[in-house]
Design an enzyme around this catalytic site. Structure first.
Site, PDB file in Angstrom:
ATOM      1  N   HIS A   1      -5.054   0.387  -0.881  1.00  0.00           N
ATOM      2  CA  HIS A   1      -6.221   0.562  -0.007  1.00  0.00           C
ATOM      3  C   HIS A   1      -7.479  -0.104  -0.582  1.00  0.00           C
ATOM      4  CE1 HIS A   1      -3.828   3.215   2.387  1.00  0.00           C
ATOM      5  NE2 HIS A   1      -3.769   4.167   1.476  1.00  0.00           N
TER       6      HIS A   1
ATOM      7  N   ASP B   1       4.906   2.742   1.659  1.00  0.00           N
ATOM      8  CA  ASP B   1       4.072   3.938   1.652  1.00  0.00           C
ATOM      9  C   ASP B   1       3.801   4.327   3.117  1.00  0.00           C
ATOM     10  OD1 ASP B   1       1.852   5.235  -0.510  1.00  0.00           O
ATOM     11  OD2 ASP B   1       1.195   5.268   1.593  1.00  0.00           O
TER      12      ASP B   1
ATOM     13  N   HIS C   1       1.172   5.171   4.492  1.00  0.00           N
ATOM     14  CA  HIS C   1      -0.121   4.657   4.957  1.00  0.00           C
ATOM     15  C   HIS C   1      -0.118   3.127   4.919  1.00  0.00           C
ATOM     16  CE1 HIS C   1      -0.908   8.692   3.115  1.00  0.00           C
ATOM     17  NE2 HIS C   1      -1.402   8.861   4.313  1.00  0.00           N
TER      18      HIS C   1
ATOM     19  N   ASP D   1       5.218   9.191   0.230  1.00  0.00           N
ATOM     20  CA  ASP D   1       4.557  10.162   1.111  1.00  0.00           C
ATOM     21  C   ASP D   1       5.155  10.209   2.516  1.00  0.00           C
ATOM     22  OD1 ASP D   1       3.478   7.631   1.374  1.00  0.00           O
ATOM     23  OD2 ASP D   1       1.418   8.225   0.904  1.00  0.00           O
TER      24      ASP D   1
HETATM   25 ZN    ZN Z   1       0.082   6.747   1.085  1.00  0.00          ZN
END
Ligand code: ZN
Length: 295
Positions: A109, A146, A148, A223
Protein backbone atom coordinates in the site's frame (compact mmCIF):
# COMPACT_ATOMS: atom_id res chain seq x y z
CA UNK A 1 7.59 -0.57 17.60
CA UNK A 2 5.38 1.11 20.19
CA UNK A 3 1.64 0.87 19.57
CA UNK A 4 -1.19 2.16 21.71
CA UNK A 5 -3.13 -0.50 23.66
CA UNK A 6 -5.68 -2.29 21.51
CA UNK A 7 -4.11 -1.18 18.22
CA UNK A 8 -5.16 -3.65 15.48
CA UNK A 9 -1.69 -4.09 13.92
CA UNK A 10 -0.61 -7.69 14.73
CA UNK A 11 2.99 -6.90 15.64
CA UNK A 12 3.39 -10.12 17.65
CA UNK A 13 2.84 -12.39 14.65
CA UNK A 14 6.29 -11.70 13.19
CA UNK A 15 8.31 -13.09 16.07
CA UNK A 16 5.84 -15.94 16.57
CA UNK A 17 6.12 -16.97 12.93
CA UNK A 18 9.91 -17.00 13.00
CA UNK A 19 9.92 -19.07 16.19
CA UNK A 20 7.41 -21.54 14.78
CA UNK A 21 9.33 -22.02 11.51
CA UNK A 22 12.55 -22.64 13.45
CA UNK A 23 10.81 -24.99 15.89
CA UNK A 24 9.34 -27.01 13.02
CA UNK A 25 12.63 -27.09 11.13
CA UNK A 26 11.10 -25.39 8.08
CA UNK A 27 14.21 -23.22 8.25
CA UNK A 28 17.40 -23.81 10.19
CA UNK A 29 19.06 -20.95 12.08
CA UNK A 30 21.82 -20.64 9.48
CA UNK A 31 19.21 -19.83 6.84
CA UNK A 32 17.67 -16.96 8.80
CA UNK A 33 19.44 -13.63 8.52
CA UNK A 34 18.73 -10.64 10.70
CA UNK A 35 17.59 -7.62 8.76
CA UNK A 36 18.88 -4.10 9.16
CA UNK A 37 17.54 -0.70 8.12
CA UNK A 38 17.62 -0.26 4.35
CA UNK A 39 19.93 2.60 3.33
CA UNK A 40 18.19 5.83 2.42
CA UNK A 41 19.73 5.64 -1.06
CA UNK A 42 17.83 2.37 -1.67
CA UNK A 43 14.53 3.90 -0.60
CA UNK A 44 15.15 6.83 -2.93
CA UNK A 45 15.48 4.46 -5.88
CA UNK A 46 11.75 3.74 -5.66
CA UNK A 47 10.34 6.69 -3.72
CA UNK A 48 10.20 10.45 -3.88
CA UNK A 49 13.28 11.60 -1.91
CA UNK A 50 11.24 14.31 -0.20
CA UNK A 51 8.75 11.67 1.02
CA UNK A 52 11.62 9.51 2.29
CA UNK A 53 13.09 12.50 4.13
CA UNK A 54 9.78 13.43 5.73
CA UNK A 55 8.97 9.83 6.67
CA UNK A 56 12.36 9.42 8.33
CA UNK A 57 12.23 12.73 10.16
CA UNK A 58 8.70 12.37 11.47
CA UNK A 59 7.37 15.15 9.27
CA UNK A 60 4.07 13.47 8.46
CA UNK A 61 0.94 15.56 8.54
CA UNK A 62 -1.80 14.32 10.85
CA UNK A 63 -3.84 13.15 7.86
CA UNK A 64 -0.84 11.23 6.46
CA UNK A 65 -0.31 9.50 9.79
CA UNK A 66 -4.00 8.62 9.94
CA UNK A 67 -3.86 7.07 6.46
CA UNK A 68 -0.72 5.15 7.42
CA UNK A 69 -2.52 3.69 10.43
CA UNK A 70 0.63 3.59 12.57
CA UNK A 71 1.79 6.25 15.01
CA UNK A 72 5.12 7.72 13.90
CA UNK A 73 8.12 6.77 16.02
CA UNK A 74 11.82 6.21 15.27
CA UNK A 75 11.24 2.48 15.89
CA UNK A 76 8.36 2.41 13.40
CA UNK A 77 10.65 3.89 10.73
CA UNK A 78 13.51 1.53 11.57
CA UNK A 79 11.13 -1.41 11.33
CA UNK A 80 9.80 -0.25 7.95
CA UNK A 81 13.34 0.14 6.62
CA UNK A 82 14.28 -3.31 7.93
CA UNK A 83 11.27 -4.85 6.20
CA UNK A 84 12.51 -3.38 2.91
CA UNK A 85 16.05 -4.60 3.52
CA UNK A 86 14.77 -8.13 4.17
CA UNK A 87 12.89 -8.27 0.89
CA UNK A 88 15.90 -6.95 -1.04
CA UNK A 89 18.22 -9.50 0.57
CA UNK A 90 15.70 -12.29 -0.01
CA UNK A 91 15.32 -11.26 -3.65
CA UNK A 92 19.06 -11.68 -4.19
CA UNK A 93 18.95 -14.98 -2.30
CA UNK A 94 16.19 -16.12 -4.65
CA UNK A 95 18.48 -15.47 -7.61
CA UNK A 96 20.95 -17.85 -6.03
CA UNK A 97 18.63 -20.50 -4.58
CA UNK A 98 15.49 -20.26 -6.70
CA UNK A 99 13.23 -19.55 -3.74
CA UNK A 100 13.72 -17.24 -0.74
CA UNK A 101 11.51 -15.16 1.50
CA UNK A 102 11.17 -12.35 3.96
CA UNK A 103 9.41 -13.01 7.28
CA UNK A 104 7.95 -9.51 6.98
CA UNK A 105 7.32 -7.11 4.10
CA UNK A 106 4.71 -7.20 1.39
CA UNK A 107 4.12 -3.49 1.99
CA UNK A 108 2.03 -3.05 -1.13
CA UNK A 109 0.00 0.00 0.00
CA UNK A 110 3.04 2.31 -0.08
CA UNK A 111 3.06 4.74 -3.02
CA UNK A 112 5.85 6.76 -4.65
CA UNK A 113 5.30 9.73 -2.37
CA UNK A 114 3.08 8.53 0.48
CA UNK A 115 2.29 5.62 2.72
CA UNK A 116 -0.99 4.10 3.81
CA UNK A 117 -2.49 0.92 5.22
CA UNK A 118 0.44 0.14 7.57
CA UNK A 119 2.90 0.50 4.66
CA UNK A 120 5.54 3.26 4.79
CA UNK A 121 7.83 2.10 1.96
CA UNK A 122 7.15 -0.35 -0.86
CA UNK A 123 9.51 -3.30 -0.41
CA UNK A 124 8.75 -4.91 -3.76
CA UNK A 125 9.46 -1.69 -5.63
CA UNK A 126 12.77 -1.17 -3.83
CA UNK A 127 13.72 -4.81 -4.42
CA UNK A 128 13.04 -4.45 -8.15
CA UNK A 129 15.14 -1.27 -8.26
CA UNK A 130 18.02 -3.01 -6.47
CA UNK A 131 17.82 -6.10 -8.69
CA UNK A 132 17.80 -3.92 -11.78
CA UNK A 133 20.77 -1.88 -10.59
CA UNK A 134 22.64 -5.20 -10.46
CA UNK A 135 21.54 -6.23 -13.94
CA UNK A 136 18.65 -8.54 -12.98
CA UNK A 137 14.85 -8.54 -13.21
CA UNK A 138 14.45 -6.93 -16.61
CA UNK A 139 10.86 -8.25 -16.66
CA UNK A 140 9.63 -8.78 -13.10
CA UNK A 141 6.18 -10.17 -12.32
CA UNK A 142 4.39 -9.36 -9.06
CA UNK A 143 1.80 -11.86 -7.82
CA UNK A 144 -0.23 -10.13 -5.09
CA UNK A 145 -2.76 -12.46 -3.46
CA UNK A 146 -3.34 -10.43 -0.30
CA UNK A 147 -7.09 -9.80 0.16
CA UNK A 148 -6.47 -6.05 -0.31
CA UNK A 149 -5.47 -4.57 -3.64
CA UNK A 150 -1.76 -3.83 -4.06
CA UNK A 151 -2.69 -0.24 -4.84
CA UNK A 152 0.69 1.35 -4.13
CA UNK A 153 2.48 -1.27 -6.19
CA UNK A 154 -0.01 -0.87 -9.05
CA UNK A 155 0.46 2.91 -9.09
CA UNK A 156 4.25 2.71 -8.81
CA UNK A 157 4.48 0.54 -11.93
CA UNK A 158 1.52 1.88 -13.89
CA UNK A 159 3.83 3.51 -16.42
CA UNK A 160 6.29 0.63 -16.74
CA UNK A 161 5.21 -2.10 -19.16
CA UNK A 162 8.23 -4.23 -18.23
CA UNK A 163 6.73 -4.87 -14.76
CA UNK A 164 3.58 -7.00 -14.60
CA UNK A 165 1.37 -6.39 -11.56
CA UNK A 166 -1.28 -9.04 -10.84
CA UNK A 167 -3.59 -8.39 -7.88
CA UNK A 168 -6.30 -10.69 -6.57
CA UNK A 169 -8.42 -8.86 -4.00
CA UNK A 170 -11.85 -8.36 -2.53
CA UNK A 171 -13.79 -5.80 -4.56
CA UNK A 172 -15.65 -4.25 -1.61
CA UNK A 173 -12.68 -4.14 0.76
CA UNK A 174 -10.01 -1.51 1.45
CA UNK A 175 -8.77 0.38 -0.51
CA UNK A 176 -12.15 1.64 -1.63
CA UNK A 177 -10.54 3.65 -4.43
CA UNK A 178 -8.64 1.06 -6.46
CA UNK A 179 -5.67 1.71 -8.70
CA UNK A 180 -5.17 -0.16 -11.96
CA UNK A 181 -2.83 -3.11 -11.84
CA UNK A 182 -1.92 -4.69 -15.15
CA UNK A 183 -4.43 -7.38 -14.18
CA UNK A 184 -6.91 -7.00 -11.32
CA UNK A 185 -9.06 -9.96 -10.32
CA UNK A 186 -11.84 -8.84 -7.99
CA UNK A 187 -13.67 -11.20 -5.65
CA UNK A 188 -16.95 -10.75 -3.83
CA UNK A 189 -17.07 -11.01 -0.04
CA UNK A 190 -17.71 -14.59 0.97
CA UNK A 191 -15.95 -16.11 -2.04
CA UNK A 192 -14.50 -19.43 -0.93
CA UNK A 193 -11.72 -21.77 -1.99
CA UNK A 194 -13.29 -23.03 -5.22
CA UNK A 195 -13.97 -19.57 -6.64
CA UNK A 196 -10.54 -18.23 -5.68
CA UNK A 197 -8.62 -21.24 -6.98
CA UNK A 198 -10.67 -21.38 -10.17
CA UNK A 199 -9.81 -17.76 -10.93
CA UNK A 200 -6.17 -18.34 -10.05
CA UNK A 201 -6.04 -21.27 -12.46
CA UNK A 202 -7.69 -19.16 -15.11
CA UNK A 203 -5.41 -16.13 -14.81
CA UNK A 204 -2.00 -16.88 -13.30
CA UNK A 205 -0.25 -19.09 -15.83
CA UNK A 206 -1.60 -17.34 -18.95
CA UNK A 207 -0.44 -13.99 -17.50
CA UNK A 208 2.99 -15.43 -16.73
CA UNK A 209 3.28 -16.78 -20.25
CA UNK A 210 2.13 -13.50 -21.79
CA UNK A 211 4.65 -11.42 -19.88
CA UNK A 212 7.55 -13.90 -20.04
CA UNK A 213 9.09 -12.67 -16.78
CA UNK A 214 12.57 -13.38 -15.47
CA UNK A 215 11.76 -12.86 -11.77
CA UNK A 216 8.66 -13.26 -9.56
CA UNK A 217 7.77 -11.39 -6.38
CA UNK A 218 4.96 -13.03 -4.42
CA UNK A 219 2.97 -11.02 -1.88
CA UNK A 220 1.43 -13.94 0.01
CA UNK A 221 -0.87 -12.12 2.43
CA UNK A 222 -3.14 -14.54 4.26
CA UNK A 223 -5.97 -12.16 5.12
CA UNK A 224 -8.25 -14.02 2.71
CA UNK A 225 -8.54 -16.66 5.44
CA UNK A 226 -11.99 -17.30 6.90
CA UNK A 227 -10.94 -16.29 10.43
CA UNK A 228 -9.48 -12.97 9.34
CA UNK A 229 -11.05 -9.86 10.85
CA UNK A 230 -10.47 -7.71 7.76
CA UNK A 231 -10.58 -10.06 4.80
CA UNK A 232 -14.17 -11.24 4.54
CA UNK A 233 -13.32 -13.90 1.96
CA UNK A 234 -13.78 -17.46 3.11
CA UNK A 235 -10.61 -19.27 2.22
CA UNK A 236 -9.68 -22.25 4.37
CA UNK A 237 -6.17 -23.25 5.37
CA UNK A 238 -6.36 -25.95 2.68
CA UNK A 239 -7.44 -23.35 0.13
CA UNK A 240 -4.53 -21.07 1.00
CA UNK A 241 -2.15 -24.05 0.83
CA UNK A 242 -3.47 -24.92 -2.63
CA UNK A 243 -3.01 -21.28 -3.64
CA UNK A 244 0.63 -21.27 -2.57
CA UNK A 245 1.34 -24.63 -4.19
CA UNK A 246 0.03 -23.28 -7.49
CA UNK A 247 2.18 -20.14 -7.36
CA UNK A 248 5.38 -21.98 -6.52
CA UNK A 249 4.65 -24.72 -9.09
CA UNK A 250 4.02 -22.15 -11.81
CA UNK A 251 7.38 -20.48 -11.04
CA UNK A 252 9.14 -23.83 -10.86
CA UNK A 253 7.74 -24.99 -14.20
CA UNK A 254 9.21 -21.88 -15.83
CA UNK A 255 12.50 -21.92 -13.94
CA UNK A 256 11.69 -18.53 -12.39
CA UNK A 257 13.32 -17.31 -9.19
CA UNK A 258 10.66 -16.25 -6.68
CA UNK A 259 10.86 -14.15 -3.53
CA UNK A 260 7.93 -14.44 -1.14
CA UNK A 261 6.89 -11.80 1.41
CA UNK A 262 4.39 -11.87 4.24
CA UNK A 263 1.65 -9.32 3.64
CA UNK A 264 -1.54 -9.06 5.65
CA UNK A 265 -3.04 -11.42 8.20
CA UNK A 266 -5.30 -10.18 10.98
CA UNK A 267 -6.86 -13.33 12.36
CA UNK A 268 -8.73 -13.76 15.55
CA UNK A 269 -7.35 -15.87 17.04
CA UNK A 270 -3.96 -14.70 15.76
CA UNK A 271 -2.80 -18.33 15.82
CA UNK A 272 -4.80 -18.99 12.65
CA UNK A 273 -2.89 -16.19 10.90
CA UNK A 274 0.47 -17.47 12.12
CA UNK A 275 -0.46 -20.96 10.93
CA UNK A 276 -1.44 -19.56 7.51
CA UNK A 277 1.85 -17.65 7.17
CA UNK A 278 3.75 -20.75 8.31
CA UNK A 279 2.02 -22.74 5.60
CA UNK A 280 3.28 -20.26 2.98
CA UNK A 281 6.84 -20.90 4.13
CA UNK A 282 6.37 -24.68 4.26
CA UNK A 283 5.36 -24.45 0.61
CA UNK A 284 8.35 -22.21 -0.11
CA UNK A 285 10.65 -24.69 1.65
CA UNK A 286 9.29 -27.58 -0.41
CA UNK A 287 9.68 -25.56 -3.61
CA UNK A 288 13.22 -24.59 -2.65
CA UNK A 289 14.15 -28.20 -1.97
CA UNK A 290 12.91 -29.26 -5.40
CA UNK A 291 15.22 -26.78 -7.13
CA UNK A 292 18.69 -27.86 -8.18
CA UNK A 293 21.26 -27.04 -5.51
CA UNK A 294 23.13 -23.80 -6.11
CA UNK A 295 26.78 -24.40 -6.80
ZN1 ZN B 1 -4.15 -7.16 3.27
Amino acid sequence: MPLPPGHPFPIEKYRALREQLLAEGVVVPAEVALSEPAPVSWLEQAHDPSWVARALAGGLAREEERRLGLPWSPAMVTRARAAVFGTVEAAFAALEHGVAGNLAGGTHHAFFDRGEGYCLFNDHAVAIARLRAAGHAARPFIVDLDVHQGNGTAALFAGDPTVFTLSFHARANYPLRKERSRLDVELEDGSGDATFLGLLDHHLEPALDRHAPDFVLYQAGVDAHEHDRLGRLRLSHAGLAARDARVFAACEARGLPVVVTLGGGYGRPLESTIEAHAQVFRAARAARDRRPAAC
